[in-house]
Structures are given as structure tokens and as C-alpha cells.
Design a protein around this motif. Structure first.
Motif, PDB file in Angstrom:
ATOM      1  N   SER A 372       0.831  -1.213   0.000  1.00  0.00           N
ATOM      2  CA  SER A 372       0.000   0.000   0.000  1.00  0.00           C
ATOM      3  C   SER A 372       0.863   1.260   0.000  1.00  0.00           C
ATOM      4  CB  SER A 372      -0.944   0.002   1.209  1.00  0.00           C
ATOM      5  OG  SER A 372      -0.204   0.006   2.425  1.00  0.00           O
ATOM      6  N   GLU A 373       2.011   1.210   0.689  1.00  0.00           N
ATOM      7  CA  GLU A 373       2.905   2.369   0.718  1.00  0.00           C
ATOM      8  C   GLU A 373       3.514   2.613  -0.653  1.00  0.00           C
ATOM      9  OE1 GLU A 373       7.027   3.987   2.819  1.00  0.00           O
ATOM     10  OE2 GLU A 373       6.138   2.076   3.466  1.00  0.00           O
ATOM     11  N   LEU A 374       3.947   1.542  -1.311  1.00  0.00           N
ATOM     12  CA  LEU A 374       4.534   1.684  -2.639  1.00  0.00           C
ATOM     13  C   LEU A 374       3.505   2.183  -3.652  1.00  0.00           C
ATOM     14  CD1 LEU A 374       6.728  -1.555  -2.745  1.00  0.00           C
ATOM     15  CD2 LEU A 374       7.500   0.804  -2.422  1.00  0.00           C
ATOM     16  N   ILE A 375       2.291   1.657  -3.562  1.00  0.00           N
ATOM     17  CA  ILE A 375       1.216   2.129  -4.456  1.00  0.00           C
ATOM     18  C   ILE A 375       0.947   3.616  -4.207  1.00  0.00           C
ATOM     19  CG2 ILE A 375      -1.238   1.928  -5.019  1.00  0.00           C
ATOM     20  CD1 ILE A 375      -1.032  -1.061  -4.381  1.00  0.00           C
ATOM     21  N   ALA A 376       0.864   3.991  -2.922  1.00  0.00           N
ATOM     22  CA  ALA A 376       0.570   5.375  -2.568  1.00  0.00           C
ATOM     23  C   ALA A 376       1.640   6.317  -3.109  1.00  0.00           C
ATOM     24  CB  ALA A 376       0.457   5.507  -1.051  1.00  0.00           C
ATOM     25  N   ARG A 377       2.902   5.956  -2.909  1.00  0.00           N
ATOM     26  CA  ARG A 377       3.985   6.821  -3.380  1.00  0.00           C
ATOM     27  C   ARG A 377       3.993   6.914  -4.903  1.00  0.00           C
ATOM     28  NH1 ARG A 377       7.483   8.625   0.270  1.00  0.00           N
ATOM     29  NH2 ARG A 377       7.499   7.700   2.349  1.00  0.00           N
ATOM     30  N   PHE A 378       3.700   5.789  -5.562  1.00  0.00           N
ATOM     31  CA  PHE A 378       3.662   5.801  -7.024  1.00  0.00           C
ATOM     32  C   PHE A 378       2.534   6.708  -7.525  1.00  0.00           C
ATOM     33  CE2 PHE A 378       1.973   4.290 -11.047  1.00  0.00           C
ATOM     34  CZ  PHE A 378       3.106   4.342 -11.842  1.00  0.00           C
ATOM     35  N   ILE A 379       1.358   6.584  -6.933  1.00  0.00           N
ATOM     36  CA  ILE A 379       0.219   7.404  -7.363  1.00  0.00           C
ATOM     37  C   ILE A 379       0.516   8.885  -7.154  1.00  0.00           C
ATOM     38  CG2 ILE A 379      -2.170   8.017  -6.835  1.00  0.00           C
ATOM     39  CD1 ILE A 379      -2.726   5.077  -6.330  1.00  0.00           C
ATOM     40  N   MET A 380       1.100   9.242  -6.006  1.00  0.00           N
ATOM     41  CA  MET A 380       1.374  10.648  -5.728  1.00  0.00           C
ATOM     42  C   MET A 380       2.405  11.208  -6.704  1.00  0.00           C
ATOM     43  SD  MET A 380      -0.814  11.311  -3.501  1.00  0.00           S
ATOM     44  CE  MET A 380      -0.382  13.025  -3.183  1.00  0.00           C
ATOM     45  N   ARG A 381       3.378  10.373  -7.106  1.00  0.00           N
ATOM     46  CA  ARG A 381       4.338  10.838  -8.112  1.00  0.00           C
ATOM     47  C   ARG A 381       3.661  11.002  -9.468  1.00  0.00           C
ATOM     48  NH1 ARG A 381       7.452  13.960  -6.586  1.00  0.00           N
ATOM     49  NH2 ARG A 381       8.493  13.818  -8.618  1.00  0.00           N
ATOM     50  N   ALA A 382       2.791  10.051  -9.829  1.00  0.00           N
ATOM     51  CA  ALA A 382       2.085  10.145 -11.101  1.00  0.00           C
ATOM     52  C   ALA A 382       1.204  11.397 -11.139  1.00  0.00           C
ATOM     53  CB  ALA A 382       1.246   8.887 -11.326  1.00  0.00           C
ATOM     54  N   ILE A 383       0.527  11.668 -10.029  1.00  0.00           N
ATOM     55  CA  ILE A 383      -0.316  12.860  -9.939  1.00  0.00           C
ATOM     56  C   ILE A 383       0.539  14.117 -10.082  1.00  0.00           C
ATOM     57  CG2 ILE A 383      -1.651  14.253  -8.308  1.00  0.00           C
ATOM     58  CD1 ILE A 383      -2.882  11.628  -7.291  1.00  0.00           C
ATOM     59  N   THR A 384       1.680  14.153  -9.384  1.00  0.00           N
ATOM     60  CA  THR A 384       2.566  15.313  -9.449  1.00  0.00           C
ATOM     61  C   THR A 384       3.038  15.568 -10.874  1.00  0.00           C
ATOM     62  OG1 THR A 384       3.338  14.986  -7.179  1.00  0.00           O
ATOM     63  CG2 THR A 384       4.773  16.260  -8.637  1.00  0.00           C
ATOM     64  N   ILE A 385       3.404  14.508 -11.585  1.00  0.00           N
ATOM     65  CA  ILE A 385       3.860  14.661 -12.969  1.00  0.00           C
ATOM     66  C   ILE A 385       2.721  15.167 -13.856  1.00  0.00           C
ATOM     67  CG2 ILE A 385       4.625  13.361 -14.998  1.00  0.00           C
ATOM     68  CD1 ILE A 385       6.299  11.644 -13.053  1.00  0.00           C
ATOM     69  N   CYS A 386       1.519  14.669 -13.623  1.00  0.00           N
ATOM     70  CA  CYS A 386       0.352  15.159 -14.377  1.00  0.00           C
ATOM     71  C   CYS A 386       0.143  16.645 -14.138  1.00  0.00           C
ATOM     72  CB  CYS A 386      -0.896  14.390 -13.978  1.00  0.00           C
ATOM     73  SG  CYS A 386      -1.000  12.717 -14.652  1.00  0.00           S
ATOM     74  N   VAL A 387       0.202  17.055 -12.864  1.00  0.00           N
ATOM     75  CA  VAL A 387       0.002  18.459 -12.508  1.00  0.00           C
ATOM     76  C   VAL A 387       1.078  19.323 -13.145  1.00  0.00           C
ATOM     77  CG1 VAL A 387       0.057  20.116 -10.604  1.00  0.00           C
ATOM     78  CG2 VAL A 387      -1.237  17.984 -10.365  1.00  0.00           C
ATOM     79  N   ASP A 388       2.342  18.900 -13.043  1.00  0.00           N
ATOM     80  CA  ASP A 388       3.446  19.685 -13.593  1.00  0.00           C
ATOM     81  C   ASP A 388       3.331  19.815 -15.108  1.00  0.00           C
ATOM     82  OD1 ASP A 388       4.419  19.968 -11.071  1.00  0.00           O
ATOM     83  OD2 ASP A 388       5.967  18.423 -11.243  1.00  0.00           O
ATOM     84  N   GLN A 389       2.932  18.731 -15.792  1.00  0.00           N
ATOM     85  CA  GLN A 389       2.769  18.788 -17.245  1.00  0.00           C
ATOM     86  C   GLN A 389       1.661  19.745 -17.635  1.00  0.00           C
ATOM     87  OE1 GLN A 389       2.191  14.699 -18.437  1.00  0.00           O
ATOM     88  NE2 GLN A 389       4.384  14.268 -18.530  1.00  0.00           N
ATOM     89  N   ASN A 390       0.558  19.702 -16.878  1.00  0.00           N
ATOM     90  CA  ASN A 390      -0.560  20.608 -17.171  1.00  0.00           C
ATOM     91  C   ASN A 390      -0.171  22.050 -16.925  1.00  0.00           C
ATOM     92  OD1 ASN A 390      -2.253  18.508 -17.909  1.00  0.00           O
ATOM     93  ND2 ASN A 390      -3.126  18.274 -15.859  1.00  0.00           N
ATOM     94  N   SER A 391       0.612  22.288 -15.847  1.00  0.00           N
ATOM     95  CA  SER A 391       1.057  23.637 -15.538  1.00  0.00           C
ATOM     96  C   SER A 391       1.957  24.184 -16.635  1.00  0.00           C
ATOM     97  CB  SER A 391       1.796  23.655 -14.188  1.00  0.00           C
ATOM     98  OG  SER A 391       0.934  23.265 -13.148  1.00  0.00           O
ATOM     99  N   ASP A 392       2.874  23.309 -17.124  1.00  0.00           N
ATOM    100  CA  ASP A 392       3.772  23.736 -18.213  1.00  0.00           C
ATOM    101  C   ASP A 392       2.988  24.056 -19.476  1.00  0.00           C
ATOM    102  OD1 ASP A 392       5.894  23.362 -16.547  1.00  0.00           O
ATOM    103  OD2 ASP A 392       6.431  21.376 -17.287  1.00  0.00           O
ATOM    104  N   SER A 393       1.974  23.225 -19.762  1.00  0.00           N
ATOM    105  CA  SER A 393       1.166  23.459 -20.958  1.00  0.00           C
ATOM    106  C   SER A 393       0.413  24.765 -20.852  1.00  0.00           C
ATOM    107  CB  SER A 393       0.179  22.289 -21.154  1.00  0.00           C
ATOM    108  OG  SER A 393       0.869  21.072 -21.340  1.00  0.00           O
ATOM    109  N   SER A 394      -0.102  25.063 -19.640  1.00  0.00           N
ATOM    110  CA  SER A 394      -0.857  26.301 -19.446  1.00  0.00           C
ATOM    111  C   SER A 394       0.036  27.514 -19.615  1.00  0.00           C
ATOM    112  CB  SER A 394      -1.479  26.301 -18.034  1.00  0.00           C
ATOM    113  OG  SER A 394      -2.396  25.234 -17.904  1.00  0.00           O
TER     114      SER A 394
END
Length: 397
Positions: A372-394
């Protein structure tokens, strides 16, 4: 008070090096103390819904607070000092000997009793309150008050029989008569043309900011403000105040003479508009914990069991809190591994197979961690990358 008078007088005083503080006497921790208090103060002013405000850094004493960035009609001038232990002494704050100083403990017999020597005021100009008083008297038209502000208190007698140790904030006019008289004489020696110094506009104030934990009060104040204005972003309170400190830090390093008031505001000032822009920028960033719930809902719809989802939610919250505090070497190593894994694969339509595949790779590398910890950390990194990509696009758009 017209625009020209108020702004022009602030510019005139700010350009006089006699009335500014360079920060050298504080040391690094003292400068940091001043900056973190400034962020706390801005949050305080914003929560009070002040129509406008401007903080000028190391222009008039340590910080000058104006009620308007364009048309100031009132000012507060702060002399800000941190103290690691103990209380402030009368001699340090005023440059004079306290009227209630203990008599000499010398046991040598005196041949004759001499009358007490009159007080001397040579050290008053370089004392904290002496500098503050001189700064106030540099203003002829703009109403201004001076505040000596510190994390440490002082123990001076008040006219009502109590002490500043338990009655701060207070004005210097609230002190015992003998102390008021001494200060009036001391300040008159600085400005002989002013025969009756106004001690009401000089204040002593203590703030609950510990030198070894400067961030806590500002973060707590920011949390309250963000809860009120944008509750979905409360997890970003620490990042918000740290970004403000970074924004104001360069302002205290600029010592060039400013030709106009607008130059002064731009070079050494932080306005309410700038504060609200920083708050608006925070609100524009998608909250990672809200996005986590979207991901977990998707995983639930794809058949992930409730127990696993609950554990992932708890571990993701811990990971986010750890991220805000800077993380550790192991967490950064896991994040780096996740970032590389994500960068090598496109984001899928179905999340569960994607998560399952990532978990298998993580378990090979970090087999001492719960799933569960590994899944949680992976999801939070994936979310962060999504947010950063969207911010760069904006920003590119």
C-alpha cells in the motif's frame, strides 16, 4: 494627507541611510526572524481584510508598514530583534542606566556621600529605541508610530504598578514616571528642538516566534487563512509561506537610492496585491489530495478492494506530509524510481493494470516496504507529474 506628501516623505526618509537597518547586526538568524515575522504579519493583515498594505524592507528601520501602496496616510516602523534567551535590559534598549538600577555592592567604606551623577546620553543614538525615535522624528507630516518587536520580553515597571513582562504590548508612556522622565530627557538630547517627546507612539511588543522554530506561527496563520479562503489547499500552507519568504528575501538586500516612490515600492516593497496574487496562484494549482480521491475512485470502479484503497489513502497522506517537510533520502530514491518508470510509459486508460505493473517493479527494488505504501507513493508521483505537465502546458499557452 495627499498622495504627494505621504509617498514623497516615505521616499525621502527611506533614502537616508541613517534610518535603515542593513541586517548585519542581526546575523542570519535575525534576518530570517524578521522575514518570517513579515509573512506572519501579512497574513494577519489579510485576515483582517485591510483594504491595502505595503511592507518596505530595510528602508526605514527593519520594516515599515504602510496602509497603502500608492497613497500612504499612516505608517508603522518596526525595529525587530530576536533573542535566543533571557529578556531585554533597559540599558540595551535605551542606552541609559535604569533609574531602578541596584546600588553598588562594593564593601569599601565611603569617605563622603557624593550627589548622584546626572545621566549621560552618549549611547542613546545607537540604542534600539533611540534609533526608532529618530526614525519617527524624520517624518514631519505622515502620522507614524514605532514598535520595538521581539520574541523576548523586558521587565520594566509600569505606572500602574505592574510590569511590561506581563503587560505587553504597551507604549513607553505607560512606564513608571521615573522611567518616562529619563526617556523624555534622553530623546530630547537627540532632537533638542522637540522639547516634549511623544512616547505614546513608541511601543514594546512581544511575539510568540521561537528563534529555533521560525516557521511554525506563519504556517499556522496561513493554514487558518487557507481553510477560510480555499480549504481544498490546506495541505499547501507550508509551501505557500515558504514561497513568500523566498519572494521577500531579495527585497532586504537592495540598498541603492530610489529615484521615485514607485521605484522604492518595486525594489524593496511587498504589497497586498502581490500577497493576493500569491494566494491566487496557490488556488490555481490542483490539490494533489483531491486528485488522489479521483484516482482512488477510478481504481475502486476497476475492482480494487476497499481495504487496499483505505491503506493507500492513509499512506498517500503520510507521503504528502513528508513531501511538504522535505522528505528523506529513501523517499526521494523511491520518487526518482517512480519518475523514471512513469517517463518510459504512456499514461493508460485503465489505471489498475498500470498500478499493478508499477507495483511489481517497485517490489523488486524496494521489497522491504508494504504494498500500500509503494502504491501510494507511485500514485502521488504520477499525480505530481500530471500536474506539472498541465502547468507547463498552461504557461506555454
Amino acid at each position: 494627507m495627499g498622495t504627494v506628501n505621504g509617498a514623497a516623505e516615505v521616499l525621502l526618509v527611506a533614502n537616508n541611510p541613517k534610518f535603515s537597518e542593513s541586517g548585519g547586526g542581526h546575523g542570519a538568524k535575525g534576518v530570517d526572524f524578521s522575514r518570517w515575522w513579515a509573512v506572519f504579519r501579512m497574513i494577519e493583515l489579510e485576515k483582517a481584510n485591510e483594504p491595502d498594505f505595503l511592507l518596505l524592507f530595510e528602508s526605514v528601520q527593519d520594516i515599515a508598514e504602510l496602509d497603502s501602496s500608492s497613497n500612504p496616510t499612516h505608517a508603522r516602523v518596526y525595529q525587530i530583534k530576536k533573542k535566543d534567551s533571557g529578556t531585554w535590559s533597559w540599558s540595551v534598549l535605551t542606552g541609559t542606566v535604569s533609574p531602578t538600577a541596584p546600588p553598588s555592592t562594593s564593601k569599601k567604606p565611603r569617605k563622603s556621600v557624593s550627589p548622584p551623577k546626572p545621566p549621560t546620553f552618549e549611547k542613546v543614538p545607537d540604542s534600539a529605541l533611540g534609533k526608532l525615535y529618530l526614525s519617527l522624528n524624520a517624518f514631519n507630516t505622515l502620522p507614524v508610530e514605532g514598535i520595538f518587536l521581539s520574541n523576548a520580553g523586558c521587565d520594566f515597571p509600569l505606572a500602574n504598578g505592574s510590569s511590561t513582562a506581563t503587560s505587553m504590548p504597551c507604549t513607553l508612556s505607560d512606564l513608571a514616571h521615573t522611567h518616562v522622565k529619563l526617556l523624555e530627557d534622553a530623546f530630547t538630547s537627540l532632537t533638542p528642538t522637540v522639547s516634549n517627546p511623544n512616547l505614546v507612539r513608541l511601543k514594546l511588543q512581544k511575539v510568540a516566534i521561537h528563534p529555533d522554530d521560525l516557521t511554525a506561527p506563519a504556517i499556522a496563520a496561513a493554514l487558518d487563512l487557507i481553510k477560510e479562503r480555499s480549504p481544498e489547499h490546506t495541505a499547501q500552507a507550508k509551501v505557500f509561506v515558504e514561497s513568500l519568504v523566498m519572494k521577500i528575501s531579495p527585497l532586504s538586500r537592495k540598498t541603492d537610492v530610489c529615484l521615485t516612490y514607485d521605484d522604492l515600492v518595486r525594489e524593496r516593497g511587498f504589497t497586498r496585491e502581490a500577497f493576493r496574487n500569491a494566494l491566487a496562484a496557490l488556488q490555481a494549482v490542483p490539490d494533489r489530495m483531491c486528485l488522489l480521491e479521483i484516482w482512488l475512485s477510478q481504481l475502486q470502479s476497476e475492482g480494487m478492494d476497499f481495504i487496499t484503497l483505505t491503506s493507500v489513502r492513509v499512506d498517500a497522506t503520510k507521503a504528502q506530509q513528508e513531501r511538504l517537510s522535505g522528505g528523506n533520502n529513501l523517499s526521494m530514491e523511491i520518487d526518482k524510481f517512480c519518475d523514471k518508470w512513469i517517463s518510459e510509459r504512456p499514461f493508460p486508460v485503465k489505471l489498475r493494470p498500470y498500478i499493478t505493473s508499477a507495483l511489481a517493479a517497485l517490489k523488486e527494488k524496494f521489497n522491504g516496504h508494504r504494498e500500500s505504501e509503494l502504491i501510494a507513493r507511485f500514485i502521488m508521483r504520477a499525480i505530481t507529474i500530471c500536474v506539472d505537465q498541465n502547468s507547463d502546458s498552461s504557461s506555454e499557452a
